[in-house]
Design a protein around this motif. Structure first.
Motif, short mmCIF file in Angstrom:
data_model
loop_
_atom_site.label_atom_id
_atom_site.label_comp_id
_atom_site.label_asym_id
_atom_site.label_seq_id
_atom_site.Cartn_x
_atom_site.Cartn_y
_atom_site.Cartn_z
N LYS A 1 4.30 -8.16 2.64
CA LYS A 1 4.08 -9.28 3.57
C LYS A 1 3.68 -8.77 4.95
O LYS A 1 2.69 -8.10 5.12
CB LYS A 1 5.34 -10.16 3.64
CG LYS A 1 5.90 -10.61 2.32
CD LYS A 1 4.92 -11.43 1.50
CE LYS A 1 5.56 -11.88 0.19
NZ LYS A 1 4.61 -12.47 -0.73
N GLU A 2 4.52 -9.08 5.96
CA GLU A 2 4.18 -8.75 7.35
C GLU A 2 4.23 -7.26 7.64
O GLU A 2 3.76 -6.81 8.69
CB GLU A 2 5.13 -9.49 8.32
CG GLU A 2 6.59 -9.02 8.29
CD GLU A 2 7.38 -9.58 7.12
OE1 GLU A 2 8.53 -9.14 6.94
OE2 GLU A 2 6.84 -10.46 6.40
N GLU A 3 4.76 -6.44 6.72
CA GLU A 3 4.78 -4.99 6.93
C GLU A 3 3.38 -4.40 6.82
O GLU A 3 3.13 -3.30 7.32
CB GLU A 3 5.69 -4.30 5.92
CG GLU A 3 7.16 -4.60 6.08
CD GLU A 3 7.99 -3.90 5.01
OE1 GLU A 3 7.93 -2.65 4.96
OE2 GLU A 3 8.68 -4.58 4.23
N ASN B 1 1.95 -8.97 -3.39
CA ASN B 1 2.19 -8.33 -2.09
C ASN B 1 3.66 -8.50 -1.72
O ASN B 1 4.08 -9.54 -1.24
CB ASN B 1 1.29 -8.94 -1.00
CG ASN B 1 1.50 -8.26 0.35
OD1 ASN B 1 2.30 -7.33 0.49
ND2 ASN B 1 0.77 -8.72 1.36
N ASP B 2 4.43 -7.44 -1.95
CA ASP B 2 5.85 -7.47 -1.62
C ASP B 2 6.13 -7.03 -0.19
O ASP B 2 7.27 -7.08 0.26
CB ASP B 2 6.64 -6.55 -2.58
CG ASP B 2 6.64 -7.07 -4.00
OD1 ASP B 2 6.53 -8.30 -4.18
OD2 ASP B 2 6.76 -6.26 -4.93
#
Length: 358
Positions: A46-48, A43-44
């Protein structure tokens, strides 16, 4: 009123075109309760990533296909989604085998599979044919070429299928006039570091202009990164591999031209991003680029690296035409490939599918 649940499944959340598109779409689907399932834990974003629930099947190979199907079946039983939407081959296989006939299933095809590396394997072609026949799904293709290619290569009778073009985030990518001056001339290319991206073509072309003050920066990462780095060093060309960055929208305007040598594409997100930034396009002459850009790009022959140099020189000798190309590309992307266009078509399809099943 309770929100309807949409379960979205994708192989992982690395920064590829399909993954970027899904993360962008999820931000616009607040009218639904969104569940995201990945096969691999990468998961590159993350919070996006914006979703109501997230699950990982932890099964990164086809050997674990039965286990992945079993896990997804359990998630579907527990969460009771109103619709399942899958992206990319492995996820499509798992979704078709796990989703009961009572729940509508949509599967997205993100590339022209005739030239895709995965589809050179007989196992992938077999599994795609088998799972589609086992559990027919509504197909979303990212281009007309990708749609035609899918059913032709797999020798399947076409069922319900639509083309929904991908989109660019116009809140991030802004039109700019480009850099002042031409010292050096700077070209940008964006793509995963895989051999099928055909960066060899650009490396060969740049051997013809070693004496020119022209620089190419390639952004992206992948399994062929070292291969390309070694080839660039061996050929002593003015090409630089920049790896992955998160601020490409800020960097795009500092380049004179966007170039892409792909032998095939589904529908290139990076080309859309370049168009939204007002960059003139120098692209390989392939059907999907013609469909995507029409008269808003200059196209070169993939069988002749000299043609790339000829087209590049012609662009540089006529800066007024480069400016016009950038403006035309910007207008085309704003008129046809905004997130608003994409989300409306997608939600219309979701609602239609759920009405039919209910």
């Amino acid at each position: 009123m309770n929100k309807k649940k949409i379960l979205h499944i994708i192989y992982n959340l690395g920064r590829g075109g399909a993954e970027t598109m899904l993360v962008g779409v999820l931000k616009e689907l607040s009218q639904y309760h969104n569940i995201v399932v990945t096969i691999s834990e990468v998961n590159d974003f993350k919070e996006e990533l914006v979703c109501d629930k997230y699950f990982c099947l932890h099964g990164a190979s086809l050997k674990k296909l039965p286990v992945m199907v079993s896990k997804l079946k359990k998630i579907i039983r527990d969460e009771k989604p109103h619709l399942v939407h899958s992206h990319l081959p492995y996820s499509n296989f798992v979704a078709r085998l796990a989703t009961p006939a009572t729940i509508p299933l949509v599967t997205s095809i993100h590339t022209a599979i005739s030239a895709a590396v995965d589809y050179k394997k007989w196992t992938i072609r077999f599994l795609d044919r088998f799972t589609y026949r086992f559990r027919k799904s509504t197909i979303i293709a990212v281009s007309k070429q990708a749609l035609q290619d899918y059913f032709s290569v797999l020798q399947l009778k076409q069922g319900k299928a639509v083309v929904i073009y991908t989109f660019v985030d116009s809140t991030r990518f802004k039109f700019t006039d480009g850099p002042l001056g031409n010292n050096p001339i700077r070209l940008i290319c964006i793509g995963s570091m895989r051999k099928n991206k055909n960066f060899e073509y650009l490396i060969k072309a740049f051997t013809l202009i070693r004496d020119k003050n022209i620089q190419l920066d390639i952004f992206g990462y992948g399994p062929a990164f070292e291969y390309y780095q070694n080839l660039i060093h061996q050929e002593k060309v003015n090409i630089h591999l920049k790896g992955l960055v998160k601020n490409i929208h800020e960097l795009m305007g500092s380049y004179h031209i966007f170039a892409m040598p792909s032998k095939f594409e589904g529908f290139s997100l990076s080309v859309l991003e370049a168009m939204a930034s007002g960059r003139p396009l120098l692209l390989s002459d392939i059907p999907s680029f013609r469909e995507q850009c029409e008269a808003c790009a200059v196209y070169f022959d993939l069988n002749d690296s000299g043609d790339f140099i000829m087209k590049l020189n012609a662009m540089l000798n006529h800066p007024e035409n480069m400016k016009l190309l950038g403006e035309k590309g910007y207008q085309r992307v704003m008129n046809n490939f905004s997130i608003g266009h994409h989300v409306k078509q997608l939600t219309d399809l979701y609602e239609e599918e759920m009405r039919v099943k209910n």
